[in-house]
Scaffold this motif. Structure first.
Motif, mmCIF file in Angstrom:
data_model
loop_
_atom_site.group_PDB
_atom_site.id
_atom_site.type_symbol
_atom_site.label_atom_id
_atom_site.label_comp_id
_atom_site.label_asym_id
_atom_site.label_seq_id
_atom_site.Cartn_x
_atom_site.Cartn_y
_atom_site.Cartn_z
ATOM 1 N N VAL A 1 1.019 -1.225 0.462
ATOM 2 C CA VAL A 1 -0.302 -0.341 -0.112
ATOM 3 C C VAL A 1 0.323 1.788 0.079
ATOM 4 O O VAL A 1 0.794 1.813 -0.636
ATOM 5 N N THR A 2 1.686 1.547 0.923
ATOM 6 C CA THR A 2 2.309 2.293 0.902
ATOM 7 C C THR A 2 3.504 2.412 -0.281
ATOM 8 O O THR A 2 3.535 4.017 -0.939
ATOM 9 N N ARG A 3 3.865 1.820 -1.166
ATOM 10 C CA ARG A 3 4.173 1.688 -2.521
ATOM 11 C C ARG A 3 3.283 2.102 -3.900
ATOM 12 O O ARG A 3 4.012 3.197 -4.493
ATOM 13 N N THR A 4 2.478 2.398 -3.557
ATOM 14 C CA THR A 4 1.048 2.205 -4.273
ATOM 15 C C THR A 4 0.843 3.350 -4.126
ATOM 16 O O THR A 4 0.833 4.239 -5.115
ATOM 17 N N LEU A 5 0.920 3.708 -2.812
ATOM 18 C CA LEU A 5 0.617 5.537 -2.259
ATOM 19 C C LEU A 5 1.426 6.558 -2.681
ATOM 20 O O LEU A 5 1.197 7.953 -3.384
ATOM 21 N N LEU A 6 3.095 5.964 -2.301
ATOM 22 C CA LEU A 6 3.823 7.561 -3.064
ATOM 23 C C LEU A 6 3.181 7.961 -3.906
ATOM 24 O O LEU A 6 3.605 9.520 -4.447
ATOM 25 N N LEU B 1 0.983 8.408 -6.265
ATOM 26 C CA LEU B 1 -0.637 9.577 -6.218
ATOM 27 C C LEU B 1 0.111 10.351 -5.004
ATOM 28 O O LEU B 1 -0.812 11.169 -5.150
ATOM 29 N N GLU B 2 0.792 10.249 -4.116
ATOM 30 C CA GLU B 2 1.051 11.806 -3.052
ATOM 31 C C GLU B 2 1.669 11.965 -4.164
ATOM 32 O O GLU B 2 1.052 13.411 -3.705
ATOM 33 N N LYS B 3 2.598 12.079 -4.392
ATOM 34 C CA LYS B 3 3.627 12.597 -4.881
ATOM 35 C C LYS B 3 2.650 13.930 -6.477
ATOM 36 O O LYS B 3 3.364 14.470 -6.760
ATOM 37 N N ILE B 4 1.734 13.277 -6.771
ATOM 38 C CA ILE B 4 0.834 14.300 -7.812
ATOM 39 C C ILE B 4 -0.363 14.940 -7.255
ATOM 40 O O ILE B 4 -1.414 15.334 -8.154
ATOM 41 N N GLY B 5 -0.624 14.691 -6.255
ATOM 42 C CA GLY B 5 -1.167 15.430 -5.350
ATOM 43 C C GLY B 5 -2.956 14.254 -5.362
ATOM 44 O O GLY B 5 -3.707 14.950 -5.291
ATOM 45 N N LEU B 6 -2.977 13.526 -5.926
ATOM 46 C CA LEU B 6 -4.162 12.452 -5.514
ATOM 47 C C LEU B 6 -4.652 12.246 -4.769
ATOM 48 O O LEU B 6 -5.966 11.938 -3.832
ATOM 49 N N VAL B 7 -3.779 11.997 -2.857
ATOM 50 C CA VAL B 7 -3.965 11.509 -1.916
ATOM 51 C C VAL B 7 -2.972 12.219 -0.818
ATOM 52 O O VAL B 7 -1.880 12.491 -1.545
ATOM 53 N N ALA B 8 -3.511 11.854 0.467
ATOM 54 C CA ALA B 8 -2.407 13.076 0.657
ATOM 55 C C ALA B 8 -2.523 11.589 1.792
ATOM 56 O O ALA B 8 -3.353 10.831 2.749
#
Length: 157
Positions: free
Chosen positions: A79-84, A86-93
């Motif tokens: 999950v952490t690898r998947t979220l990173l 998406l966080e960088k492009i501002g879709l999740v925080a």
């Protein structure tokens, strides 16, 4: 060797195996098609789409990372690898729990909601086209079977 030591055979077991093989093939074909189209049109893969979908359906647009891992059938590190990205492009925080610093949440952002809405239109079209003439009743019945396999219910689907 007793009968309990024998592998399951017979028409029922063959039907179950055939269904599972077909399901795996269908998942691979549909997943590749969704990945390719969502990637070229919206810049996200199907796995990213599913993650955003789960977040958007959760109360407050957020899930504990451990709950998100369960819904995605991933490990915590997966999950952490998947979220990173998406966080960088501002879709999740990321959001921490003010009462427990050990608890971390993933939260869908406004940009994530917007992209998800646009990508949902694309995904619906692909899914509808892929499922052809299947009736809503057939899809409901198959959905129940697939949910049973995945251990899903209304709270984690």
């Amino acid at each position: 060797m007793g009968t309990s030591d024998q592998p399951a055979t017979g028409h029922g077991a063959d039907a179950a195996l055939d269904f599972c093989v077909r399901m795996a093939r269908a998942q691979a074909v549909l997943g590749r098609r969704l990945d390719n189209t969502l990637g070229s049109v919206h810049g996200i893969g199907f796995g990213d789409y599913v993650l955003l979908h789960h977040l958007s359906r959760a109360a407050g647009g957020r899930l504990r990372r451990v709950d998100l891992a369960e819904r995605l059938a991933l490990t915590a590190s997966g999950v952490t690898r998947t979220l990173l990205p998406l966080e960088k492009i501002g879709l999740v925080a990321r959001q921490s729990d003010p009462r427990d610093a050990r608890v971390g949440y993933a939260v869908i952002t406004g940009a994530g909601q917007t992209l998800l809405g646009e990508a949902t239109t694309t995904a619906r079209g692909i899914c509808q086209e892929s499922l052809g003439g299947a009736t809503p009743g057939q899809l409901d019945a198959l959905g129940l079977v697939l949910g049973q396999i995945a251990g899903m219910n209304l709270s984690n689907s």
